[in-house]
Design a protein around this motif. Structure first.
Motif, PDB file in Angstrom:
ATOM      1  N   THR A 233     116.823 -12.226  27.172  1.00  6.21           N
ATOM      2  CA  THR A 233     118.272 -12.406  27.339  1.00  6.21           C
ATOM      3  C   THR A 233     118.657 -13.185  28.584  1.00  6.21           C
ATOM      4  OG1 THR A 233     118.590 -10.368  28.605  1.00  6.21           O
ATOM      5  CG2 THR A 233     118.670 -10.192  26.177  1.00  6.21           C
ATOM      6  N   GLY A 234     117.770 -13.228  29.572  1.00  9.32           N
ATOM      7  CA  GLY A 234     118.116 -13.862  30.839  1.00  9.32           C
ATOM      8  C   GLY A 234     119.019 -12.993  31.711  1.00  9.32           C
ATOM      9  N   GLN A 235     119.282 -11.785  31.261  1.00 11.20           N
ATOM     10  CA  GLN A 235     120.145 -10.860  32.003  1.00 11.20           C
ATOM     11  C   GLN A 235     119.297  -9.890  32.818  1.00 11.20           C
ATOM     12  OE1 GLN A 235     123.619 -10.949  31.883  1.00 11.20           O
ATOM     13  NE2 GLN A 235     123.245 -12.852  30.786  1.00 11.20           N
ATOM     14  N   GLN A 236     119.733  -9.596  34.029  1.00  5.72           N
ATOM     15  CA  GLN A 236     119.053  -8.616  34.865  1.00  5.72           C
ATOM     16  C   GLN A 236     119.639  -7.230  34.599  1.00  5.72           C
ATOM     17  OE1 GLN A 236     116.383  -9.186  36.911  1.00  5.72           O
ATOM     18  NE2 GLN A 236     116.447 -11.199  35.936  1.00  5.72           N
ATOM     19  N   PRO A 237     118.814  -6.178  34.715  1.00  2.00           N
ATOM     20  CA  PRO A 237     119.341  -4.824  34.506  1.00  2.00           C
ATOM     21  C   PRO A 237     120.339  -4.457  35.597  1.00  2.00           C
ATOM     22  CG  PRO A 237     117.064  -4.748  35.267  1.00  2.00           C
ATOM     23  CD  PRO A 237     117.402  -6.191  35.038  1.00  2.00           C
ATOM     24  N   GLY A 238     121.257  -3.577  35.252  1.00  2.00           N
ATOM     25  CA  GLY A 238     122.261  -3.130  36.209  1.00  2.00           C
ATOM     26  C   GLY A 238     122.723  -1.730  35.878  1.00  2.00           C
ATOM     27  N   THR A 239     123.695  -1.261  36.621  1.00  2.00           N
ATOM     28  CA  THR A 239     124.244   0.078  36.432  1.00  2.00           C
ATOM     29  C   THR A 239     125.723  -0.036  36.115  1.00  2.00           C
ATOM     30  OG1 THR A 239     122.686   1.004  38.016  1.00  2.00           O
ATOM     31  CG2 THR A 239     124.634   2.307  37.556  1.00  2.00           C
ATOM     32  N   VAL A 240     126.166   0.743  35.146  1.00  6.73           N
ATOM     33  CA  VAL A 240     127.584   0.822  34.820  1.00  6.73           C
ATOM     34  C   VAL A 240     128.000   2.286  34.842  1.00  6.73           C
ATOM     35  CG1 VAL A 240     127.670  -1.317  33.484  1.00  6.73           C
ATOM     36  CG2 VAL A 240     127.077   0.814  32.344  1.00  6.73           C
ATOM     37  N   ALA A 241     129.275   2.507  35.072  1.00  8.16           N
ATOM     38  CA  ALA A 241     129.779   3.873  35.241  1.00  8.16           C
ATOM     39  C   ALA A 241     130.305   4.443  33.925  1.00  8.16           C
ATOM     40  CB  ALA A 241     130.867   3.897  36.310  1.00  8.16           C
TER      41      ALA A 241
ATOM     42  N   VAL B 281     110.259   8.429  26.087  1.00  9.54           N
ATOM     43  CA  VAL B 281     110.408   7.168  25.367  1.00  9.54           C
ATOM     44  C   VAL B 281     111.033   6.133  26.301  1.00  9.54           C
ATOM     45  CG1 VAL B 281     111.556   6.027  23.427  1.00  9.54           C
ATOM     46  CG2 VAL B 281     110.747   8.385  23.185  1.00  9.54           C
ATOM     47  N   PRO B 282     110.371   5.004  26.546  1.00  7.84           N
ATOM     48  CA  PRO B 282     111.013   3.959  27.347  1.00  7.84           C
ATOM     49  C   PRO B 282     112.355   3.595  26.708  1.00  7.84           C
ATOM     50  CG  PRO B 282     108.728   3.407  26.950  1.00  7.84           C
ATOM     51  CD  PRO B 282     109.053   4.606  26.088  1.00  7.84           C
ATOM     52  N   THR B 283     113.392   3.556  27.507  1.00  2.00           N
ATOM     53  CA  THR B 283     114.741   3.447  26.969  1.00  2.00           C
ATOM     54  C   THR B 283     115.573   2.476  27.795  1.00  2.00           C
ATOM     55  OG1 THR B 283     114.587   5.766  26.308  1.00  2.00           O
ATOM     56  CG2 THR B 283     116.780   4.806  26.344  1.00  2.00           C
ATOM     57  N   VAL B 284     116.384   1.704  27.119  1.00  2.00           N
ATOM     58  CA  VAL B 284     117.384   0.865  27.780  1.00  2.00           C
ATOM     59  C   VAL B 284     118.694   1.009  27.014  1.00  2.00           C
ATOM     60  CG1 VAL B 284     115.741  -0.838  28.697  1.00  2.00           C
ATOM     61  CG2 VAL B 284     116.771  -1.187  26.462  1.00  2.00           C
ATOM     62  N   VAL B 285     119.758   0.678  27.679  1.00  2.00           N
ATOM     63  CA  VAL B 285     121.057   0.606  27.025  1.00  2.00           C
ATOM     64  C   VAL B 285     121.397  -0.879  26.990  1.00  2.00           C
ATOM     65  CG1 VAL B 285     123.483   1.266  27.130  1.00  2.00           C
ATOM     66  CG2 VAL B 285     121.714   2.857  27.919  1.00  2.00           C
ATOM     67  N   CYS B 286     121.441  -1.415  25.797  1.00  2.00           N
ATOM     68  CA  CYS B 286     121.594  -2.857  25.647  1.00  2.00           C
ATOM     69  C   CYS B 286     122.422  -3.122  24.395  1.00  2.00           C
ATOM     70  CB  CYS B 286     120.216  -3.492  25.508  1.00  2.00           C
ATOM     71  SG  CYS B 286     120.231  -5.254  25.194  1.00  2.00           S
ATOM     72  N   GLY B 287     123.424  -3.946  24.542  1.00  2.00           N
ATOM     73  CA  GLY B 287     124.236  -4.264  23.381  1.00  2.00           C
ATOM     74  C   GLY B 287     124.805  -5.662  23.468  1.00  2.00           C
ATOM     75  N   PRO B 288     125.247  -6.174  22.354  1.00  2.00           N
ATOM     76  CA  PRO B 288     125.814  -7.518  22.331  1.00  2.00           C
ATOM     77  C   PRO B 288     127.182  -7.552  22.997  1.00  2.00           C
ATOM     78  CG  PRO B 288     126.046  -6.483  20.188  1.00  2.00           C
ATOM     79  CD  PRO B 288     125.238  -5.549  21.042  1.00  2.00           C
TER      80      PRO B 288
ATOM     81  N   PHE C  81     131.709 -12.571  16.280  1.00  2.00           N
ATOM     82  CA  PHE C  81     130.675 -12.496  15.244  1.00  2.00           C
ATOM     83  C   PHE C  81     129.362 -13.108  15.717  1.00  2.00           C
ATOM     84  CE2 PHE C  81     134.351 -12.053  12.307  1.00  2.00           C
ATOM     85  CZ  PHE C  81     133.974 -10.844  11.755  1.00  2.00           C
ATOM     86  N   ASP C  82     129.439 -14.205  16.483  1.00  2.00           N
ATOM     87  CA  ASP C  82     128.212 -14.827  16.975  1.00  2.00           C
ATOM     88  C   ASP C  82     127.453 -13.893  17.914  1.00  2.00           C
ATOM     89  OD1 ASP C  82     130.315 -15.129  18.830  1.00  2.00           O
ATOM     90  OD2 ASP C  82     129.386 -16.897  19.736  1.00  2.00           O
ATOM     91  N   GLU C  83     128.188 -13.124  18.741  1.00  2.00           N
ATOM     92  CA  GLU C  83     127.550 -12.156  19.636  1.00  2.00           C
ATOM     93  C   GLU C  83     126.929 -11.010  18.835  1.00  2.00           C
ATOM     94  OE1 GLU C  83     130.196 -12.191  23.642  1.00  2.00           O
ATOM     95  OE2 GLU C  83     131.218 -11.537  21.808  1.00  2.00           O
ATOM     96  N   LEU C  84     127.625 -10.570  17.802  1.00  2.00           N
ATOM     97  CA  LEU C  84     127.113  -9.505  16.949  1.00  2.00           C
ATOM     98  C   LEU C  84     125.832  -9.943  16.234  1.00  2.00           C
ATOM     99  CD1 LEU C  84     127.647  -6.648  15.914  1.00  2.00           C
ATOM    100  CD2 LEU C  84     128.996  -7.666  14.064  1.00  2.00           C
ATOM    101  N   GLU C  85     125.829 -11.166  15.707  1.00  2.00           N
ATOM    102  CA  GLU C  85     124.640 -11.686  15.037  1.00  2.00           C
ATOM    103  C   GLU C  85     123.480 -11.847  16.015  1.00  2.00           C
ATOM    104  OE1 GLU C  85     126.252 -15.188  13.228  1.00  2.00           O
ATOM    105  OE2 GLU C  85     126.819 -14.106  11.402  1.00  2.00           O
ATOM    106  N   ALA C  86     123.755 -12.306  17.238  1.00  2.00           N
ATOM    107  CA  ALA C  86     122.707 -12.448  18.247  1.00  2.00           C
ATOM    108  C   ALA C  86     122.144 -11.074  18.620  1.00  2.00           C
ATOM    109  CB  ALA C  86     123.245 -13.160  19.490  1.00  2.00           C
TER     110      ALA C  86
END
Length: 120
Positions: free
Chosen positions: A57-65, A79-86, A101-106
């Motif tokens: 994705t080219g995105q770095q991990p971060g923290t959200v509240a 289980v190795p786990t991430v929270v990742c969504g389009p 829709f393009d983000e959803l398809e990606a």
């Protein structure tokens, strides 16, 4: 609380706000019900899953509240786990939350690739 937050200090701050508001309104009483905190989610950034997602994705991990059950899977089940969504996190959990829709398809393609890479 998000990683690094003192949950007890947060509870005291909330209680102080309630106490102040109640003191300003004669006859008003407030009760704080504070559930036992669940652990904040923190996946190590050097995990294979995180590295794979950063590469893809080219995105770095971060923290959200916001709360997620992800720590229950990571620590509880191992289980190795991430929270990742389009889409953009700046649009998530809002009244006008939306995604193109393009983000959803990606996102669907990324999930399919992750399943192939890690489950099969």
């Amino acid at each position: 609380p998000v990683p690094g937050t003192d949950g007890e200090a947060l509870r005291r701050r909330v209680q102080a706000c309630i106490d102040k508001a109640c003191a300003a309104a004669k006859g008003v009483r407030g009760v704080l019900e504070w559930p036992d905190p669940l652990p904040p989610f923190k996946q190590e950034t050097d995990s294979r899953l995180v590295s794979w997602l950063v590469e893809r994705t080219g995105q770095q991990p971060g923290t959200v509240a916001f709360y997620t059950e992800a720590e229950l899977y990571r620590a509880g089940l191992g289980v190795p786990t991430v929270v990742c969504g389009p889409g953009s996190i700046t649009m998530a959990h809002r009244v006008d939350e939306s995604i193109g829709f393009d983000e959803l398809e990606a996102g669907a393609a990324l999930y399919a690739d992750a399943i192939a890479a890690f489950c099969g």
